[in-house]
Write an enzyme that holds these catalytic residues in place. Structure first.
Site, short mmCIF file in Angstrom:
data_model
loop_
_atom_site.label_atom_id
_atom_site.label_comp_id
_atom_site.label_asym_id
_atom_site.label_seq_id
_atom_site.Cartn_x
_atom_site.Cartn_y
_atom_site.Cartn_z
N ARG A 217 0.81 -1.22 0.00
CA ARG A 217 0.00 0.00 0.00
C ARG A 217 0.85 1.27 0.00
O ARG A 217 0.34 2.35 -0.27
CB ARG A 217 -0.97 0.00 1.19
N ASP A 261 30.55 -1.27 -3.35
CA ASP A 261 30.45 -0.43 -2.15
C ASP A 261 31.57 -0.82 -1.17
O ASP A 261 31.38 -0.84 0.04
CB ASP A 261 29.09 -0.57 -1.49
#
Length: 370
Positions: A217, A261
């Site tokens: 949602r 990274d």
């Protein structure tokens, strides 16, 4: 002087079993289209391209000085032939020191070093509520400041939290100047991510990490990436991102590419290292802050390739994720692919994907420890 090596050569048109001749650039590829499963010869692959490198061999980009050269050497020994030296969120004077050193490294590649193409400015223009392992020196960006930093070193990639006031307009201005603006270290919503893409953002910094997650949602920034991104970077060390999430991203984002990274702890024993102004701890293959937060990685791109193949990718597809897609993202035609006229950035691997040789602009690198 022309050199020639033989094996299974991965070209933009597919696998060729034959020979590749090169000086500093590739001169000729000869042989026949083949399936490498029909022989037992080595793989000859495009050199790897890493667009997010903080450190290695005990050195951190933020140290300035010769640290970048040491970092470029350790990564070259793992197949990285070109890279972006990546900064941390830090006070202005620290960033100036780092970028000055990066600018010098861009001008002069040392022996056995990966080519430093420029800088990835990861912060300080991020959300202080989503620092991850970044020190808390986050601040809003101004175009004038970015232009001042660009004069020190080419800013090829810049990470921005688009929900910060004024940053959407900045994204458009930076994109118009040719920089790749990435969304990262952000609490932004799905809608804010879509707006940033509409304003010229072109990627996402270490997808899934340090950004608002996907909920059915509230899709968040991860949802914006999965629904709309053409490019995004991801850390495939199998610690930062679950294999299932990696597979989801590979299906959703056409030109997903992998980064390390990597930190100063890369290639080093367990212990304490610096990441910008943070002390980090390497233990059990990971790098963490004292509170347990992941703080970069010890990954190298040869291991990233093996991890991707271990997840089920075909080797040719995995190579795109550690090489070609990153080159395409930066708009570089002469790296990340083996074709006449491209730089002779080559990686030779055996059938178990162990590294045997690395060539950077035609120069064979010493793979032994310095």
């Amino acid at each position: 002087m022309t050199e020639s090596i033989k094996g299974n050569i991965l070209t933009p048109s597919g696998w060729v079993h034959g020979a590749i001749a090169f000086g500093d650039r590739i001169e000729d590829i000869s042989g026949g289209i083949t399936d490498p499963q029909h022989n037992s010869d080595d793989y000859i692959l495009p050199g790897f391209i890493d667009l997010h490198v903080h450190g290695g061999a005990g050195k951190d980009v933020m140290e300035g000085g010769d640290a970048v050269h040491t970092i470029a050497r350790i990564h070259a020994r793992h197949g990285t032939t070109s890279m972006l030296a990546t900064t941390m969120t830090a006070p202005p004077e620290d960033i100036d020191v780092a970028l000055t050193a990066i600018g010098n490294a861009v001008k002069q590649r040392g022996k056995d070093e990966a080519r430093v193409l420029g800088a990835h400015l990861e912060g300080p223009y991020i959300n202080s509520g989503k620092l991850g392992a970044q020190p808390n020196f986050a601040r809003p960006a101004t175009l004038a400041e970015v232009q001042r930093l660009e004069a020190m070193a080419p800013l090829k990639v810049i990470t921005v939290a688009p929900e910060i006031a004024g940053h959407l307009e900045l994204v458009r201005a930076l994109a118009d100047e040719g920089m790749r603006v990435q969304i990262g270290h952000t609490l932004g919503s799905y809608e804010e991510g879509v707006a940033a893409l509409d304003h010229g953002a072109s990627g996402f910094t270490h997808l899934f990490n340090a950004m608002s997650p996907l909920h059915h949602r509230e899709p968040g920034m991860v949802g914006a990436a999965l629904a709309h991104a053409e490019y995004a970077e991801l850390i495939p060390d199998l610690l930062h991102v679950h294999p299932g999430a990696i597979k989801t991203a590979l299906r959703a984002i056409p030109r997903l590419y992998c980064v390390t990274d990597s930190t100063a702890a890369t290639g080093m024993p367990d212990g304490e290292y610096m990441l910008g102004r943070h002390i980090v701890h390497k233990c059990m293959g990971g790098v963490r802050l004292p509170d347990g937060t992941l703080a970069g990685s010890t990954l190298t791109l040869d291991q990233a390739l093996r991890n991707l193949v271990g997840l089920g990718l075909e080797l040719a597809d995995a190579v795109k994720r550690v090489s070609t897609n990153a080159a395409d993202y930066l708009g570089i035609e002469e790296r990340g692919r083996l074709k006449p006229g491209a730089y002779a950035d080559l990686v030779v691997m055996d059938r178990n994907l162990n590294l045997k040789a690395v060539y950077i602009e035609g120069e064979r690198c010493d793979l032994n420890d310095a």
